[in-house]
Design an enzyme around this catalytic site. Structure first.
Site, PDB file in Angstrom:
ATOM      1  N   CYS A  12       0.825  -1.212   0.000  1.00  0.00           N
ATOM      2  CA  CYS A  12       0.000   0.000   0.000  1.00  0.00           C
ATOM      3  C   CYS A  12       0.861   1.265   0.000  1.00  0.00           C
ATOM      4  O   CYS A  12       1.673   1.483   0.905  1.00  0.00           O
ATOM      5  CB  CYS A  12      -0.920  -0.013   1.222  1.00  0.00           C
ATOM      6  N   GLY A  13       0.674   2.093  -1.010  1.00  0.00           N
ATOM      7  CA  GLY A  13       1.442   3.337  -1.114  1.00  0.00           C
ATOM      8  C   GLY A  13       1.190   4.286   0.037  1.00  0.00           C
ATOM      9  O   GLY A  13       2.100   4.969   0.521  1.00  0.00           O
ATOM     10  N   HIS A  14      -0.061   4.348   0.510  1.00  0.00           N
ATOM     11  CA  HIS A  14      -0.384   5.225   1.638  1.00  0.00           C
ATOM     12  C   HIS A  14       0.333   4.763   2.907  1.00  0.00           C
ATOM     13  O   HIS A  14       0.764   5.578   3.726  1.00  0.00           O
ATOM     14  CB  HIS A  14      -1.894   5.242   1.879  1.00  0.00           C
ATOM     15  N   CYS A  15       0.446   3.442   3.052  1.00  0.00           N
ATOM     16  CA  CYS A  15       1.139   2.888   4.232  1.00  0.00           C
ATOM     17  C   CYS A  15       2.628   3.226   4.172  1.00  0.00           C
ATOM     18  O   CYS A  15       3.243   3.566   5.193  1.00  0.00           O
ATOM     19  CB  CYS A  15       0.942   1.387   4.309  1.00  0.00           C
TER      20      CYS A  15
END
Length: 587
Positions: free
Chosen positions: A124-127
């Site tokens: 996950c890029g947001h993570c």
């Protein structure tokens, strides 16, 4: 009243027509025959209830991928190599972040009274964007504020998906703050400072005393937003009211002082009447003075209205603070960076008149990370400067501003928005030129004519082209429509929910299947929540249809003298034999 009268008339007509249908010359048959026929002739493996694999690789099939993410960067594990992802993680010092699994989750939460837990996915890029902020917050709390009994931890939800499901994790990252094992959502900004401030506020005293000038200077230069009360005493009724106000406000630190020198640092006149309260923040509008009655509710309302910037620039970091804000109604400015300087001053000046009532948000239109997906979500095309109002609640209505952007016109637009005087905009594809398939295509502009036609029972699937569950349902839904083809009272329809909107067709994720009974279109539709199979959807329609119907299978009802024994499951009529056709071939 006219609409209600029309509905009653239609219902009466339907009721009067029912005996005619029952008394027609077409013989009635065993009600189970049509169902048996469907089971034998569905032509699909229609006994399974499993949906397609989710659209977010790495999650198990039960993960809810139905909600569209405004900032979805499509960065599943295949989007970049695992080595690159691991390098990102290695660059972050997570020495103070606890790694939790199903094996140690309960014991860690039992041992520590306060634990913040991040549920994440490695792909996950947001993570990955959160990781350095989260690690820095953990280090700060461990090293600089060791007196706080708190730990920061994380769970790989792709490995411990049962643990994530147990805590109702609907997306990544999800941050939960556990107090004595009881979780509450963290919806603040995903930055080190925001996380530290939020936790410190939760665990520290409701109000901190400021007695020394050097301590006050650190607050003035360090806190993004701070509230100071200038009092006669650091305890008593006024201090209690301030503490009560602080408990109503999660994200802002409250301070109190009796020192004239400290008050002066916060731009309070040392000779001012006490109690005095000011809010200080790091932006153009630095100082706001409270002039209401010194009560907790009034102080909290003052802080809530004035703590946010006049305009918030939408980013991945600020999105939670915007969309989870108790102030739901928003005015959004979409403009490319080079044009924004012309319009931001107008929006800022307007915002001063609507504090505590509206949020004002700037979306940089040519920012690929944010501008493009958010513009698509709101149905904005091109690079032209756009202003719109958005309710931001379950209705999610939007209203586009038209005309020249000026201070007077935007103020009037905002006021009309507050007073519900605007007409909402709904996205719609063009109405298709032909619509002859078994499954009728509905768009926003045609929903009234097709779905809300009081003379028809209508089943509507609201889908998203990218949704794996929808793709899995498509052949089953098409098969259902083919079986029901030719029943004039019944319409099987679908609508692309990403490009079309209507106030009477609100999806609760994708796919959403809604049924609109004939003669009852003024009521809320009935949601189909059963197994997505031909048989279960057919049974649902038979149960809820306002107009009774029968399958029109080839040759089954070609003769008025045909009996039940000739149209039983798997049988063929003389008409079928002579034509060489078979129901299975037709389907």
């Amino acid at each position: 009243m006219a609409a209600m009268s029309m509905t009653r008339s239609l219902l009466l007509l339907l009721l009067l027509a029912t005996p005619c249908l029952l008394a027609s010359s077409t013989p009635t048959s065993n009600p189970d025959i049509d169902l048996d026929y469907l089971i034998k002739n569905a032509g699909l493996d229609d006994t399974t209830t499993e949906d397609a694999a989710p659209d977010f690789p790495g999650l198990d099939a039960d993960y809810d991928d139905d909600e569209e993410d405004l900032f979805d960067d499509d960065d599943g594990p295949e989007a970049e190599s695992s080595s690159a992802a691991s390098q990102d993680q290695e660059a972050v010092d997570e020495a103070h972040v606890l790694l939790l699994t199903a094996a140690n989750f309960t014991s860690v939460l039992a041992a520590r009274r306060h634990v913040m837990v991040e549920f994440y996915a490695p792909w996950c890029g947001h993570c990955r964007a959160l990781a350095p902020h989260y690690a820095a917050a953990a280090a700060h709390l461990a090293l600089d504020q060791p007196g706080l009994d708190v730990a920061l931890a994380k769970v790989d939800a792709t490995e411990d998906h049962d643990l994530a499901q147990a805590h109702d994790v609907q997306g990544y990252p999800t941050l939960l703050f556990f107090i004595d094992g009881v979780p509450r959502d963290y919806a603040g900004e995903r930055t080190k400072d925001a996380i530290v401030a939020w936790i410190t506020k939760k665990l520290g005293p409701a109000v901190q005393n400021l007695t020394a000038v050097d301590e006050a200077e650190k607050i003035v230069t360090g806190d993004d937003v701070a509230v100071l009360a200038y009092l006669h005493h650091l305890s008593g009724a006024h201090s209690d009211e301030l503490a009560a106000a602080s408990r109503l406000e999660d994200t802002v630190s409250f301070y109190q002082t009796t020192s004239p020198d400290v008050a002066k640092l916060f731009h309070i006149d040392p000779e001012a009447k006490r109690p005095s309260v000011v809010l200080l923040k790091k932006e153009e509008e630095k100082l706001t003075v409270f002039d209401g009655e010194f009560r907790a509710s009034a102080i909290a309302e003052f802080v809530s209205a004035n703590k946010i910037p006049l305009i918030t620039t939408l980013t991945q970091e600020t999105a939670p603070a915007i969309f989870d804000n108790p102030i739901k109604k928003q005015i959004l400015l979409f403009a490319v960076a080079k044009e924004s300087s012309k319009f931001l001053p107008i929006l800022k000046e307007t915002a001063k008149s609507f504090k505590g009532k509206l949020l004002f948000v700037f979306v940089e239109r040519d920012n690929e990370e944010v501008g493009e997906p958010v513009a698509d979500y709101f149905g904005i095309t091109g690079q032209e400067t756009t202003v719109l109002a958005y309710t931001g609640n379950e209705d999610a209505k939007k209203f586009f501003f038209s005309g020249e952007i000026s201070l007077d016109s935007i103020k009037a637009f905002a006021q009309d928005f507050l007073e519900d005087k605007l007409t909402p905009f709904y996205k719609s594809d063009p109405v298709p030129e032909s619509n002859d398939e078994d499954v009728k295509v509905v768009v926003g502009k045609s929903l009234d004519q097709i779905v809300l036609d009081e003379s028809k029972d209508v089943l509507l699937e609201i889908y998203a082209p990218w949704c794996g569950h929808c793709q899995s349902l498509e052949p089953i839904y098409n098969k259902l429509a083919k079986f029901l083809h030719g029943i004039d009272s019944l319409v099987i329809a679908k609508m692309d929910g990403t490009n079309n909107e209507h106030p009477r067709a609100k999806p609760d994720g994708f796919p959403t299947i809604l049924f609109y009974p004939a003669g009852k279109k003024s009521f809320e539709p009935i949601t189909f929540e059963g197994d997505r199979t031909v048989v279960e959807m057919y049974k649902f329609l038979k149960k809820h249809a306002a107009i009774p119907f029968k399958l029109k299978r080839p040759g089954s009802y070609s003769s008025a003298t045909q009996t039940d024994s000739t149209d039983g499951p798997g049988s063929s009529t003389e008409a079928e034999k002579s034509s060489g056709s078979n129901p299975k071939d037709e389907l």
